[in-house]
Design a protein around this motif. Structure first.
Motif, PDB file in Angstrom:
ATOM      1  N   VAL A 224      36.051 -18.270  25.066  1.00  0.00           N
ATOM      2  CA  VAL A 224      35.767 -18.128  24.442  1.00  0.00           C
ATOM      3  C   VAL A 224      37.544 -18.655  23.755  1.00  0.00           C
ATOM      4  O   VAL A 224      37.857 -19.430  23.089  1.00  0.00           O
ATOM      5  N   VAL A 225      38.882 -18.541  24.386  1.00  0.00           N
ATOM      6  CA  VAL A 225      39.550 -18.472  23.960  1.00  0.00           C
ATOM      7  C   VAL A 225      40.441 -19.988  24.449  1.00  0.00           C
ATOM      8  O   VAL A 225      41.123 -20.710  23.931  1.00  0.00           O
ATOM      9  N   ALA A 226      40.038 -20.926  25.624  1.00  0.00           N
ATOM     10  CA  ALA A 226      39.682 -21.454  25.928  1.00  0.00           C
ATOM     11  C   ALA A 226      39.472 -22.665  25.012  1.00  0.00           C
ATOM     12  O   ALA A 226      40.238 -23.787  24.385  1.00  0.00           O
ATOM     13  N   GLU A 227      37.955 -22.422  24.656  1.00  0.00           N
ATOM     14  CA  GLU A 227      37.447 -23.148  23.729  1.00  0.00           C
ATOM     15  C   GLU A 227      37.731 -23.172  22.084  1.00  0.00           C
ATOM     16  O   GLU A 227      37.344 -24.567  22.089  1.00  0.00           O
ATOM     17  N   GLY A 228      38.569 -21.998  21.971  1.00  0.00           N
ATOM     18  CA  GLY A 228      39.122 -22.249  20.444  1.00  0.00           C
ATOM     19  C   GLY A 228      40.151 -23.004  20.723  1.00  0.00           C
ATOM     20  O   GLY A 228      41.121 -22.479  19.704  1.00  0.00           O
ATOM     21  N   ARG A 229      41.276 -23.188  21.651  1.00  0.00           N
ATOM     22  CA  ARG A 229      42.331 -23.915  21.760  1.00  0.00           C
ATOM     23  C   ARG A 229      43.423 -22.938  22.048  1.00  0.00           C
ATOM     24  O   ARG A 229      44.317 -23.390  21.494  1.00  0.00           O
ATOM     25  N   GLY A 230      43.048 -21.548  21.698  1.00  0.00           N
ATOM     26  CA  GLY A 230      43.904 -20.703  22.533  1.00  0.00           C
ATOM     27  C   GLY A 230      44.211 -20.267  23.309  1.00  0.00           C
ATOM     28  O   GLY A 230      44.484 -21.300  24.461  1.00  0.00           O
ATOM     29  N   ARG A 231      45.246 -19.113  24.018  1.00  0.00           N
ATOM     30  CA  ARG A 231      45.827 -19.616  24.941  1.00  0.00           C
ATOM     31  C   ARG A 231      46.074 -17.866  25.011  1.00  0.00           C
ATOM     32  O   ARG A 231      46.844 -16.949  24.872  1.00  0.00           O
ATOM     33  N   VAL A 232      45.552 -17.868  26.803  1.00  0.00           N
ATOM     34  CA  VAL A 232      45.190 -16.249  26.587  1.00  0.00           C
ATOM     35  C   VAL A 232      46.902 -15.502  26.961  1.00  0.00           C
ATOM     36  O   VAL A 232      47.047 -16.277  28.068  1.00  0.00           O
ATOM     37  N   VAL A 233      47.502 -14.888  26.754  1.00  0.00           N
ATOM     38  CA  VAL A 233      49.358 -14.098  27.514  1.00  0.00           C
ATOM     39  C   VAL A 233      48.889 -13.150  28.712  1.00  0.00           C
ATOM     40  O   VAL A 233      49.364 -13.488  29.433  1.00  0.00           O
ATOM     41  N   LYS A 234      48.145 -12.214  28.389  1.00  0.00           N
ATOM     42  CA  LYS A 234      47.730 -11.419  29.494  1.00  0.00           C
ATOM     43  C   LYS A 234      46.456 -10.202  28.959  1.00  0.00           C
ATOM     44  O   LYS A 234      45.752 -10.645  28.026  1.00  0.00           O
ATOM     45  N   THR A 235      45.899  -9.671  30.194  1.00  0.00           N
ATOM     46  CA  THR A 235      44.667  -8.669  29.730  1.00  0.00           C
ATOM     47  C   THR A 235      45.209  -7.409  30.256  1.00  0.00           C
ATOM     48  O   THR A 235      46.091  -6.904  31.159  1.00  0.00           O
ATOM     49  N   ILE A 236      45.671  -6.394  29.812  1.00  0.00           N
ATOM     50  CA  ILE A 236      45.736  -5.296  29.889  1.00  0.00           C
ATOM     51  C   ILE A 236      44.327  -3.810  29.774  1.00  0.00           C
ATOM     52  O   ILE A 236      44.168  -3.965  28.607  1.00  0.00           O
ATOM     53  N   GLY A 237      43.810  -4.105  30.959  1.00  0.00           N
ATOM     54  CA  GLY A 237      42.303  -2.961  31.652  1.00  0.00           C
ATOM     55  C   GLY A 237      41.121  -4.048  30.095  1.00  0.00           C
ATOM     56  O   GLY A 237      40.707  -4.312  30.758  1.00  0.00           O
ATOM     57  N   ASP A 238      41.131  -3.120  29.419  1.00  0.00           N
ATOM     58  CA  ASP A 238      40.058  -3.352  28.179  1.00  0.00           C
ATOM     59  C   ASP A 238      40.376  -3.610  27.191  1.00  0.00           C
ATOM     60  O   ASP A 238      39.495  -4.167  26.007  1.00  0.00           O
ATOM     61  N   GLU A 239      41.588  -4.882  27.004  1.00  0.00           N
ATOM     62  CA  GLU A 239      42.000  -5.119  26.051  1.00  0.00           C
ATOM     63  C   GLU A 239      42.617  -6.375  26.668  1.00  0.00           C
ATOM     64  O   GLU A 239      43.347  -6.609  27.906  1.00  0.00           O
ATOM     65  N   VAL A 240      42.100  -7.888  25.599  1.00  0.00           N
ATOM     66  CA  VAL A 240      43.445  -8.772  25.882  1.00  0.00           C
ATOM     67  C   VAL A 240      44.107  -9.269  24.995  1.00  0.00           C
ATOM     68  O   VAL A 240      43.594  -9.500  23.438  1.00  0.00           O
ATOM     69  N   LEU A 241      45.051 -10.138  25.077  1.00  0.00           N
ATOM     70  CA  LEU A 241      46.264 -10.576  24.225  1.00  0.00           C
ATOM     71  C   LEU A 241      45.855 -11.850  24.290  1.00  0.00           C
ATOM     72  O   LEU A 241      46.166 -12.468  24.953  1.00  0.00           O
ATOM     73  N   TYR A 242      46.156 -12.147  23.387  1.00  0.00           N
ATOM     74  CA  TYR A 242      45.866 -14.549  22.709  1.00  0.00           C
ATOM     75  C   TYR A 242      46.620 -14.893  21.451  1.00  0.00           C
ATOM     76  O   TYR A 242      47.071 -13.908  20.314  1.00  0.00           O
ATOM     77  N   VAL A 243      47.132 -15.634  22.075  1.00  0.00           N
ATOM     78  CA  VAL A 243      48.236 -16.513  20.733  1.00  0.00           C
ATOM     79  C   VAL A 243      47.182 -17.632  20.756  1.00  0.00           C
ATOM     80  O   VAL A 243      46.586 -18.936  21.469  1.00  0.00           O
ATOM     81  N   CYS A 244      47.606 -18.320  19.281  1.00  0.00           N
ATOM     82  CA  CYS A 244      47.351 -19.477  18.685  1.00  0.00           C
ATOM     83  C   CYS A 244      47.845 -20.057  17.453  1.00  0.00           C
ATOM     84  O   CYS A 244      48.679 -19.458  17.171  1.00  0.00           O
ATOM     85  N   GLU A 245      48.030 -21.530  17.526  1.00  0.00           N
ATOM     86  CA  GLU A 245      49.309 -22.322  16.599  1.00  0.00           C
ATOM     87  C   GLU A 245      48.748 -21.854  15.465  1.00  0.00           C
ATOM     88  O   GLU A 245      49.475 -22.046  14.724  1.00  0.00           O
TER      89      GLU A 245
END
Length: 350
Positions: A224-245
């Motif tokens: 979903v993040v890739a389709e939305g043109r975002g970037r996954v920064v990291k996955t920490i266990g049960d949590e994902v951090l992403y950024v978008c422009e």
């Protein structure tokens, strides 16, 4: 690009096999040669001070070694020399080399752990037959170049993607082409998404079932993040951090994650916190108040909801694709009156 690029962990005399160390033949295959040099010897060969080699070794995340232990290889010397050439060219400084070594060590150690686990699992795929060390070594010799080829290709692909974004940013009004070794600060949208009730759920799952849940979560969020043109920064266990422009991209990703998770019967419900503001990107990670606020909003969000900060809500204001409802202020760590805004799909959404 620094010492330890090849040598494995060790903390003793380095001359005798120790528990947890690979077989010498496996080690020589992986390192391109056996351990041959002490810290002083590798420093002399590379033209780098012993304390500097110790600093880089620690930054890469390897265990401490005695000064008289023969744990270093010719590849370590060449990696140190490569780092010195980059410093001489002005591309990096001694300080930023250490920071990059830390980032490289962090990310590549996780990749290496997974690769060894995959290889070992493959080698022991028939429980009735013991692992054949010679056969394992033979297969590793064949597979290692293939793994390196894939890593190099993906790395260059990411270089191309980041270069394109950097050039586009420099060409945009108000953009610049400045290189900041301390990091890049830009207005971005940050999102945290986590699985609700993950800790409680894990108590009733064995490792195989837990692995399936985590794989599905990482696949869902990554897609979903890739389709939305975002970037996954990291996955920490049960949590994902992403950024978008853009705030709109982050909002669309968060709402889509919620919707897709609802359709997954074996996946816990998700909740997301979004924030917009200045974000420092540094060696693959992100920092700043927007990152902290997104994390705090996630912690107070209800299952299947998306909370955003007022800055991100302002970016979306007037767009009929979204509805925004300002909620009562909440007190969270670091923010005594954080005002969440509930984000939902609007009438103008496709």
């Amino acid at each position: 690009m620094s010492a330890g690029a090849g040598a494995g962990n060790g903390d003793g005399d380095g001359d005798k096999a120790r528990a947890g160390e690979p077989h010498p033949a496996v080690e020589e295959l992986l390192l391109g040669g056996g351990r041959a040099y002490t810290r002083q010897e590798i420093a002399e060969r590379a033209g780098v001070g012993p304390e500097r080699t110790r600093q880089i070794w620690r930054a890469l995340g390897f265990a401490a070694v005695d000064d008289d232990a023969r744990v270093f290889t010719d590849a370590d010397a060449e990696a140190l020399r490569a780092g010195e050439r980059l410093i001489a060219a002005g591309l990096i400084t001694e300080e930023s080399e250490t920071m990059m070594a830390r980032a490289l060590g962090h990310h590549l150690s996780r990749l290496a752990e997974w690769q060894i686990h995959a290889l070992w699992t493959w080698a022991g795929r028939d429980p009735a037959r013991p692992v054949d060390g010679a056969a394992l070594l033979e297969h590793a010799a064949v597979l290692l170049p293939e793994m390196e080829l894939l890593q190099r290709h993906v790395w260059r692909r990411h270089l191309a993607a980041y270069a394109g974004r950097a050039l586009a940013g420099a060409a945009a009004p108000g953009g610049h082409g400045e290189a900041r070794q301390s990091g890049d600060v830009r207005e971005r949208a940050v999102g945290f998404t986590d699985m609700v009730g993950y800790t409680r759920m894990t108590r009733g799952l064995d490792s195989t079932a837990l692995g399936r849940v985590l794989d599905r979560f990482e696949t869902l969020t990554g897609d979903v993040v890739a389709e939305g043109r975002g970037r996954v920064v990291k996955t920490i266990g049960d949590e994902v951090l992403y950024v978008c422009e853009s705030a709109a991209s982050a909002a669309d990703i968060a709402l889509e994650l919620t919707a897709r998770a609802e359709a997954e019967p074996d996946l816990p419900r998700l909740r997301t916190g979004l924030a917009h503001g200045p974000v420092l990107s540094r060696f693959g990670d992100v920092y700043g108040s927007a990152v902290n606020i997104a994390a705090r909003l996630t912690a107070v969000a209800r299952p299947e909801t998306v909370l955003v900060n007022t800055e991100l809500a302002g970016e979306l204001a007037g767009d009929t694709s979204y509805t925004l409802k300002v909620l009562r202020p909440v007190s969270v760590r670091g923010y005594s009156r954080l005002r969440p805004v509930l984000l939902r799909r609007g009438r103008g959404a496709d």
